[in-house]
Design a protein around this motif. Structure first.
Motif, PDB file in Angstrom:
ATOM      1  N   PHE A 159      -3.783  -2.464   9.654  1.00  0.00           N
ATOM      2  CA  PHE A 159      -5.193  -2.172   9.426  1.00  0.00           C
ATOM      3  C   PHE A 159      -5.830  -1.361  10.552  1.00  0.00           C
ATOM      4  N   LEU A 160      -5.109  -1.086  11.611  1.00  0.00           N
ATOM      5  CA  LEU A 160      -5.689  -0.420  12.780  1.00  0.00           C
ATOM      6  C   LEU A 160      -5.319   1.057  12.853  1.00  0.00           C
ATOM      7  N   LYS A 161      -4.831   1.616  11.768  1.00  0.00           N
ATOM      8  CA  LYS A 161      -4.394   3.010  11.792  1.00  0.00           C
ATOM      9  C   LYS A 161      -5.563   3.985  11.713  1.00  0.00           C
ATOM     10  N   THR A 162      -6.648   3.603  11.058  1.00  0.00           N
ATOM     11  CA  THR A 162      -7.830   4.457  10.970  1.00  0.00           C
ATOM     12  C   THR A 162      -8.983   3.820  11.741  1.00  0.00           C
ATOM     13  N   ALA A 163      -9.881   4.665  12.252  1.00  0.00           N
ATOM     14  CA  ALA A 163     -10.992   4.181  13.076  1.00  0.00           C
ATOM     15  C   ALA A 163     -11.947   3.303  12.279  1.00  0.00           C
ATOM     16  N   LEU A 164     -12.133   3.625  10.994  1.00  0.00           N
ATOM     17  CA  LEU A 164     -13.072   2.868  10.173  1.00  0.00           C
ATOM     18  C   LEU A 164     -12.588   1.445   9.935  1.00  0.00           C
ATOM     19  N   PHE A 165     -11.305   1.284   9.615  1.00  0.00           N
ATOM     20  CA  PHE A 165     -10.751  -0.052   9.402  1.00  0.00           C
ATOM     21  C   PHE A 165     -10.648  -0.817  10.722  1.00  0.00           C
ATOM     22  N   LYS A 197     -15.848   6.090  -1.288  1.00  0.00           N
ATOM     23  CA  LYS A 197     -16.022   5.997  -2.734  1.00  0.00           C
ATOM     24  C   LYS A 197     -14.856   5.258  -3.386  1.00  0.00           C
ATOM     25  N   LYS A 198     -13.688   5.267  -2.727  1.00  0.00           N
ATOM     26  CA  LYS A 198     -12.508   4.633  -3.289  1.00  0.00           C
ATOM     27  C   LYS A 198     -11.873   3.733  -2.240  1.00  0.00           C
ATOM     28  N   ARG A 199     -10.666   3.246  -2.539  1.00  0.00           N
ATOM     29  CA  ARG A 199      -9.934   2.314  -1.659  1.00  0.00           C
ATOM     30  C   ARG A 199     -10.705   1.011  -1.459  1.00  0.00           C
ATOM     31  N   HIS A 200     -11.500   0.626  -2.433  1.00  0.00           N
ATOM     32  CA  HIS A 200     -12.244  -0.620  -2.328  1.00  0.00           C
ATOM     33  C   HIS A 200     -11.315  -1.830  -2.422  1.00  0.00           C
ATOM     34  N   GLY A 201     -10.232  -1.694  -3.184  1.00  0.00           N
ATOM     35  CA  GLY A 201      -9.280  -2.793  -3.281  1.00  0.00           C
ATOM     36  C   GLY A 201      -8.596  -3.071  -1.959  1.00  0.00           C
ATOM     37  N   PHE A 202      -8.379  -2.017  -1.176  1.00  0.00           N
ATOM     38  CA  PHE A 202      -7.718  -2.217   0.115  1.00  0.00           C
ATOM     39  C   PHE A 202      -8.629  -2.952   1.094  1.00  0.00           C
ATOM     40  N   GLY A 224     -15.399 -21.692   7.467  1.00  0.00           N
ATOM     41  CA  GLY A 224     -15.067 -20.908   6.287  1.00  0.00           C
ATOM     42  C   GLY A 224     -16.045 -19.773   6.071  1.00  0.00           C
ATOM     43  N   VAL A 225     -15.642 -18.819   5.244  1.00  0.00           N
ATOM     44  CA  VAL A 225     -16.461 -17.650   4.921  1.00  0.00           C
ATOM     45  C   VAL A 225     -16.360 -17.395   3.419  1.00  0.00           C
ATOM     46  N   LYS A 226     -17.498 -17.135   2.805  1.00  0.00           N
ATOM     47  CA  LYS A 226     -17.527 -16.753   1.394  1.00  0.00           C
ATOM     48  C   LYS A 226     -18.233 -15.418   1.268  1.00  0.00           C
ATOM     49  N   ILE A 227     -17.594 -14.464   0.571  1.00  0.00           N
ATOM     50  CA  ILE A 227     -18.139 -13.116   0.392  1.00  0.00           C
ATOM     51  C   ILE A 227     -18.152 -12.800  -1.100  1.00  0.00           C
ATOM     52  N   VAL A 228     -19.289 -12.353  -1.590  1.00  0.00           N
ATOM     53  CA  VAL A 228     -19.429 -11.941  -2.992  1.00  0.00           C
ATOM     54  C   VAL A 228     -19.895 -10.490  -3.005  1.00  0.00           C
ATOM     55  N   ILE A 229     -19.112  -9.620  -3.635  1.00  0.00           N
ATOM     56  CA  ILE A 229     -19.436  -8.192  -3.724  1.00  0.00           C
ATOM     57  C   ILE A 229     -19.461  -7.807  -5.197  1.00  0.00           C
ATOM     58  N   SER A 230     -20.536  -7.182  -5.632  1.00  0.00           N
ATOM     59  CA  SER A 230     -20.658  -6.752  -7.027  1.00  0.00           C
ATOM     60  C   SER A 230     -21.040  -5.280  -7.071  1.00  0.00           C
ATOM     61  N   GLY A 231     -20.400  -4.543  -7.977  1.00  0.00           N
ATOM     62  CA  GLY A 231     -20.676  -3.118  -8.121  1.00  0.00           C
ATOM     63  C   GLY A 231     -19.562  -2.419  -8.869  1.00  0.00           C
ATOM     64  N   ARG A 232     -19.615  -1.096  -8.902  1.00  0.00           N
ATOM     65  CA  ARG A 232     -18.615  -0.286  -9.602  1.00  0.00           C
ATOM     66  C   ARG A 232     -17.494   0.067  -8.620  1.00  0.00           C
ATOM     67  N   PHE A 233     -16.490  -0.779  -8.551  1.00  0.00           N
ATOM     68  CA  PHE A 233     -15.378  -0.574  -7.627  1.00  0.00           C
ATOM     69  C   PHE A 233     -14.551   0.638  -8.050  1.00  0.00           C
ATOM     70  N   ASN A 234     -14.266   1.503  -7.063  1.00  0.00           N
ATOM     71  CA  ASN A 234     -13.457   2.716  -7.278  1.00  0.00           C
ATOM     72  C   ASN A 234     -14.059   3.641  -8.336  1.00  0.00           C
TER      73      ASN A 234
END
Length: 282
Positions: A159-165, A197-202, A224-234
């Motif tokens: 996960f450390l290959k790109t600056a954003l990740f 805009k993409k790579r949301h699954g990653f 623990g942590v709970k995250i809920v994300i809703s939207g048009r993935f990819n």
């Protein structure tokens, strides 16, 4: 139905709970004024810090008769603040030699100056703290934490290959080691969806894999942590909802210290709603 309520309201009744805004009103009209000022100041701080590549982690405001004191902790996004470093060019854009100089400009030349105009009868005192520096000091202070940090980084090499990740992983480290980090995590995830805009699954795979490792580590201060994300993935035509739950997050327990925040990410494919619950250790 505890997941549909803001748990911060219930946590204010706990012994160690603390209000993020402190003021003493003389009458009902003054209480409404303080509430209005508080909302406007917080929205203004979020927007200004975001424009300079800084994400606010926590903000505490204390209103006095003559002074208004603000304590702000923030996370510096290196991928965005790097464009402010250098020398002045022909267009006379703002450039700074270091991160400290950038923060001083934001505090003294922008925020304090404008808040003094907004709060006419009160002098503004703004204190800031960089979470990047505080996290580095905390890790280097203990040999155990330093060793644990290096081991975890080796596991997250993919996960450390790109600056954003890499930056998102750093946010996750800070979120599990600092209290009241739901806002920072929600803002960081929302910022990612605005850029990609993409790579949301990653990124969902990154969040789940990294949090599973971090919550069970020695540097973790959360249950623990709970995250809920809703939207048009990819960019798909229909919106969807993704739920990530790592560890224990008891949303219907009144005596559990839970930090909550929700944010909206505005993209060309519509909006993404991000909700974050973080269950902290006592």
């Amino acid at each position: 139905m505890g997941q549909k309520t803001n748990p911060t309201i219930f946590n204010l009744s706990l012994k160690n709970a603390e209000w993020k805004s402190k003021y003493i009103e003389k009458n009902k009209e003054e209480s409404s004024l303080f509430l209005y000022q508080d909302i406007e100041i917080r929205n203004y701080l979020d927007q200004v810090f975001k424009n300079f590549g800084l994400l606010i982690h926590n903000c505490k405001i204390e209103y006095g008769q003559e002074t208004t004191t603000l304590l702000v902790t923030f996370f510096e996004k290196k991928t965005e603040t790097s464009k402010f470093y250098g020398e002045k060019n022909k267009s006379q854009e703002l450039f700074f030699k270091s991160s400290k100089e950038l923060v001083n400009h934001v505090v003294n030349d922008v925020v304090v100056l404008n808040l003094n105009l907004f709060l006419k009868n009160s002098a503004v005192v703004l204190k800031v703290q960089n979470l990047n520096q505080r996290f580095a000091v905390r890790i280097n202070k203990s040999k155990t934490n330093s060793f644990e940090y290096k081991v975890l980084l080796r596991r997250f090499r993919r996960f450390l290959k790109t600056a954003l990740f890499k930056e998102l992983v750093k946010v996750l480290f800070i979120s599990i080691s600092e209290k009241n980090s739901a806002k920072l995590l929600a803002k960081a995830i929302s910022s990612y969806f605005e850029k990609q805009k993409k790579r949301h699954g990653f990124v969902l795979f990154l969040l789940k894999h990294v949090l599973e490792e971090l919550i069970t580590s020695k540097i973790s201060k959360v249950n623990g942590v709970k995250i809920v994300i809703s939207g048009r993935f990819n960019g798909v035509p229909r919106a969807n909802k993704k739920i990530l739950k790592i560890g224990q997050v008891p949303l219907q327990s009144f005596d559990s210290p839970i930090d909550y925040y929700e944010d909206t990410s505005y993209t060309s494919n519509g909006t993404f709603g991000v909700k974050v619950w973080i269950s902290e250790k006592r």
